[in-house]
Design a protein around this motif. Structure first.
Motif, PDB file in Angstrom:
ATOM      1  N   ASP A  25      36.218  51.238  42.273  1.00  0.00           N
ATOM      2  CA  ASP A  25      36.166  50.537  40.993  1.00  0.00           C
ATOM      3  C   ASP A  25      36.348  49.043  41.224  1.00  0.00           C
ATOM      4  O   ASP A  25      37.211  48.618  42.000  1.00  0.00           O
ATOM      5  N   THR A  26      35.557  48.228  40.532  1.00  0.00           N
ATOM      6  CA  THR A  26      35.531  46.794  40.758  1.00  0.00           C
ATOM      7  C   THR A  26      35.892  46.054  39.477  1.00  0.00           C
ATOM      8  O   THR A  26      35.359  46.345  38.410  1.00  0.00           O
ATOM      9  N   TYR A  27      36.789  45.065  39.602  1.00  0.00           N
ATOM     10  CA  TYR A  27      37.265  44.275  38.474  1.00  0.00           C
ATOM     11  C   TYR A  27      37.098  42.786  38.800  1.00  0.00           C
ATOM     12  O   TYR A  27      37.370  42.369  39.929  1.00  0.00           O
ATOM     13  N   VAL A  28      36.659  41.989  37.820  1.00  0.00           N
ATOM     14  CA  VAL A  28      36.524  40.548  38.028  1.00  0.00           C
ATOM     15  C   VAL A  28      37.461  39.815  37.078  1.00  0.00           C
ATOM     16  O   VAL A  28      37.694  40.240  35.942  1.00  0.00           O
ATOM     17  N   LYS A  29      37.967  38.695  37.541  1.00  0.00           N
ATOM     18  CA  LYS A  29      38.889  37.888  36.758  1.00  0.00           C
ATOM     19  C   LYS A  29      38.181  37.291  35.550  1.00  0.00           C
ATOM     20  O   LYS A  29      37.061  36.778  35.651  1.00  0.00           O
ATOM     21  N   VAL A  30      38.824  37.349  34.399  1.00  0.00           N
ATOM     22  CA  VAL A  30      38.278  36.767  33.183  1.00  0.00           C
ATOM     23  C   VAL A  30      38.397  35.255  33.270  1.00  0.00           C
ATOM     24  O   VAL A  30      39.494  34.708  33.349  1.00  0.00           O
ATOM     25  N   THR A  31      37.264  34.562  33.259  1.00  0.00           N
ATOM     26  CA  THR A  31      37.256  33.107  33.378  1.00  0.00           C
ATOM     27  C   THR A  31      36.476  32.424  32.262  1.00  0.00           C
ATOM     28  O   THR A  31      36.390  31.204  32.240  1.00  0.00           O
ATOM     29  N   GLN A  32      35.909  33.216  31.343  1.00  0.00           N
ATOM     30  CA  GLN A  32      35.153  32.640  30.244  1.00  0.00           C
ATOM     31  C   GLN A  32      35.102  33.652  29.104  1.00  0.00           C
ATOM     32  O   GLN A  32      35.314  34.852  29.311  1.00  0.00           O
ATOM     33  N   PRO A  33      34.852  33.181  27.881  1.00  0.00           N
ATOM     34  CA  PRO A  33      34.865  34.083  26.726  1.00  0.00           C
ATOM     35  C   PRO A  33      33.950  35.286  26.867  1.00  0.00           C
ATOM     36  O   PRO A  33      34.276  36.378  26.393  1.00  0.00           O
ATOM     37  N   SER A  34      32.798  35.117  27.525  1.00  0.00           N
ATOM     38  CA  SER A  34      31.856  36.236  27.638  1.00  0.00           C
ATOM     39  C   SER A  34      32.389  37.363  28.512  1.00  0.00           C
ATOM     40  O   SER A  34      31.847  38.471  28.503  1.00  0.00           O
ATOM     41  N   ASP A  35      33.452  37.089  29.287  1.00  0.00           N
ATOM     42  CA  ASP A  35      34.062  38.135  30.112  1.00  0.00           C
ATOM     43  C   ASP A  35      34.921  39.077  29.285  1.00  0.00           C
ATOM     44  O   ASP A  35      35.344  40.127  29.780  1.00  0.00           O
ATOM     45  N   LEU A  36      35.194  38.705  28.049  1.00  0.00           N
ATOM     46  CA  LEU A  36      36.050  39.507  27.182  1.00  0.00           C
ATOM     47  C   LEU A  36      35.163  40.382  26.302  1.00  0.00           C
ATOM     48  O   LEU A  36      34.543  39.903  25.357  1.00  0.00           O
ATOM     49  N   VAL A  37      35.099  41.646  26.638  1.00  0.00           N
ATOM     50  CA  VAL A  37      34.211  42.591  25.971  1.00  0.00           C
ATOM     51  C   VAL A  37      35.058  43.619  25.231  1.00  0.00           C
ATOM     52  O   VAL A  37      35.787  44.406  25.850  1.00  0.00           O
ATOM     53  N   VAL A  38      34.988  43.587  23.918  1.00  0.00           N
ATOM     54  CA  VAL A  38      35.750  44.539  23.116  1.00  0.00           C
ATOM     55  C   VAL A  38      35.330  45.962  23.472  1.00  0.00           C
ATOM     56  O   VAL A  38      34.146  46.284  23.513  1.00  0.00           O
ATOM     57  N   GLY A  39      36.300  46.810  23.778  1.00  0.00           N
ATOM     58  CA  GLY A  39      36.029  48.164  24.215  1.00  0.00           C
ATOM     59  C   GLY A  39      35.966  48.286  25.721  1.00  0.00           C
ATOM     60  O   GLY A  39      35.884  49.394  26.249  1.00  0.00           O
ATOM     61  N   GLY A  40      35.999  47.147  26.432  1.00  0.00           N
ATOM     62  CA  GLY A  40      35.960  47.172  27.885  1.00  0.00           C
ATOM     63  C   GLY A  40      37.287  47.592  28.493  1.00  0.00           C
ATOM     64  O   GLY A  40      38.323  47.630  27.832  1.00  0.00           O
ATOM     65  N   THR A  41      37.247  47.894  29.785  1.00  0.00           N
ATOM     66  CA  THR A  41      38.435  48.321  30.522  1.00  0.00           C
ATOM     67  C   THR A  41      38.940  47.168  31.378  1.00  0.00           C
ATOM     68  O   THR A  41      38.159  46.527  32.090  1.00  0.00           O
ATOM     69  N   TYR A  42      40.254  46.923  31.336  1.00  0.00           N
ATOM     70  CA  TYR A  42      40.858  45.781  32.007  1.00  0.00           C
ATOM     71  C   TYR A  42      42.121  46.189  32.753  1.00  0.00           C
ATOM     72  O   TYR A  42      42.758  47.204  32.435  1.00  0.00           O
ATOM     73  N   ILE A  43      42.486  45.370  33.743  1.00  0.00           N
ATOM     74  CA  ILE A  43      43.784  45.477  34.387  1.00  0.00           C
ATOM     75  C   ILE A  43      44.460  44.116  34.310  1.00  0.00           C
ATOM     76  O   ILE A  43      43.808  43.094  34.079  1.00  0.00           O
ATOM     77  N   LEU A  44      45.801  44.098  34.479  1.00  0.00           N
ATOM     78  CA  LEU A  44      46.569  42.860  34.540  1.00  0.00           C
ATOM     79  C   LEU A  44      46.886  42.555  35.994  1.00  0.00           C
ATOM     80  O   LEU A  44      47.332  43.423  36.741  1.00  0.00           O
ATOM     81  N   ALA A  45      46.677  41.298  36.401  1.00  0.00           N
ATOM     82  CA  ALA A  45      46.956  40.919  37.782  1.00  0.00           C
ATOM     83  C   ALA A  45      47.354  39.456  37.841  1.00  0.00           C
ATOM     84  O   ALA A  45      47.061  38.668  36.933  1.00  0.00           O
TER      85      ALA A  45
END
Length: 390
Positions: A25-45
């Motif tokens: 599973d691959t996760y990318v750091k949120v760096t812009q508004p378009s990275d925030l997708v309602v309903g998406g799956t996220y982790i805290l790091a």
């Protein structure tokens, strides 16, 4: 102080159940508004003293962390064995929610304490603001704009937790890193070298998110017609809908990356698809409840010799299956007494059914064709059991 304030549209929230991160599973750091997708799956790091930590468990009023079991490369985290907490992003016009473990929401309690909540108030709503002076996004609680989620070393360097800090200037001057969101963008499908028809390698798959069919995989839905498996293949680049059971195959064993998609996708066979998703893992009881009146088959190597879908339990009863897999649920009337469907031709369509236990002494070859005893050679099926005739 903040350059951007990001708000979100409303979301009808759905829990993740016991979903967990899988290898690849691959996760990318949120760096812009378009990275925030309602309903998406996220982790805290967050990265602290040259080491990256992910939130992995709830510990009273804060999150405990893991710093191993994943790799980090330029803002990308790839899971190997770690088990980070998975959050579903939801929100309203004044903030968003982080939902996990079905009914729990991340909230702020008092002082530096976080809390788990089953209801949503302003304390469970957050904004993700860009701090221009520090060139980073900050996770800020809606109920108090100076309450920011940080990664904090609290026990002489031996334990590291995520929790709230209120004095932001002091927190930054102390070298505390703010917590960042990382969005899930991809998964990996691993095909075992042992699961093969001699030409290609096979497996089953399902994902809680829609995903894009890559070039190196054939992705198929399956139905049973007249005792035979019939495939419906996706085209390369097509989007497989979330929670759809599929069979995958490739000329190469090992891990294959798939990109997740925010599109809905379209099923090839629709309601005729008899492959069912296992979700985050399914018990025999849940399988039987989900598809009553069926026989249940798993993809496997029968006697380590013949690839196919075979009963996962005695007499086609339901069985337990791990996460992100798929099983074949065939209505009893269509399954008859077929103990399995052998895949012997390496093709994705028109796979013949292997005759199951009939108890009448008749003999069948691996294409399901009845043969006379004097012409039966090699591997055959007799009374539902495999035999080798020389």
């Amino acid at each position: 102080m903040y350059k951007h304030l990001i708000s979100f549209l409303s979301l009808l929230l759905t829990g993740l159940g016991t979903a967990s991160a899988a290898s690849g599973d691959t996760y990318v750091k949120v760096t812009q508004p378009s990275d925030l997708v309602v309903g998406g799956t996220y982790i805290l790091a967050a990265t602290y003293s040259g080491k990256t930590y992910v939130a992995s468990g709830w510990s009273s009023t804060r999150f405990s962390t893991q710093s191993t079991g994943f790799s980090v490369d330029e803002g990308t985290i790839i899971i190997s064995t770690a088990s980070p907490i998975l959050f579903t992003l939801g929100g309203t016009s004044i903030g968003y929610t982080l939902n996990y473990d079905e009914t729990k929401y991340l909230g702020w309690n008092t002082s530096t304490q976080l809390k788990e909540s089953t209801t949503v108030t302003n304390s469970e709503k957050w904004t993700y603001n860009y701090d221009n002076s520090r060139n980073t996004f900050l996770l800020i609680n809606v109920s108090s704009t100076d309450r920011i989620l940080f990664l904090v070393d609290v026990v002489s360097g031996s334990k590291t937790f995520f929790y709230i800090q209120s004095n932001t200037d002091k927190s930054f001057s102390s070298g505390l890193p703010p917590a960042n969101l990382y969005r899930k963008i991809g998964s990996a499908i691993t095909l075992s070298s042992a699961c093969t028809d001699g030409t290609k390698y096979y497996g089953t798959y399902s994902n809680e998110s829609a995903f894009v069919v890559p070039e190196d995989l054939t992705v198929s839905e399956i139905k049973v017609v007249d005792g035979k498996l019939t495939m419906g293949n996706y085209e390369t680049g097509a989007v497989v809908p979330a929670n759809t059971g599929v069979m995958v195959c490739s000329s190469a064993a090992g891990a294959h990356s798939v990109a997740l998609s925010s599109e809905a996708g379209s099923s090839v066979l629709g309601s005729e698809n008899m492959l069912r998703p296992s979700g985050s893992g399914i018990t025999a009881e849940a399988m039987a409840d989900a598809d009553a009146g069926c026989k249940y088959y798993r993809l496997t190597m029968h006697n380590n010799e013949t690839l196919g879908f075979y009963w996962g339990a005695a007499d086609g009863a339901a069985f337990a299956l791990g996460a992100n897999k798929a099983y074949l649920a065939v209505p009893t009337g269509d399954a008859a007494r077929l103990a399995g469907f052998g895949m012997t031709d390496g093709e994705a369509t028109g796979i013949e059914a292997v005759a199951g236990e009939t108890g009448n002494g008749e003999t069948y070859n691996l294409l399901g064709q009845r043969v006379t005893a004097d012409r039966a050679k090699g591997i055959v099926i007799r009374n539902g059991k495999k035999r080798v005739v020389k």
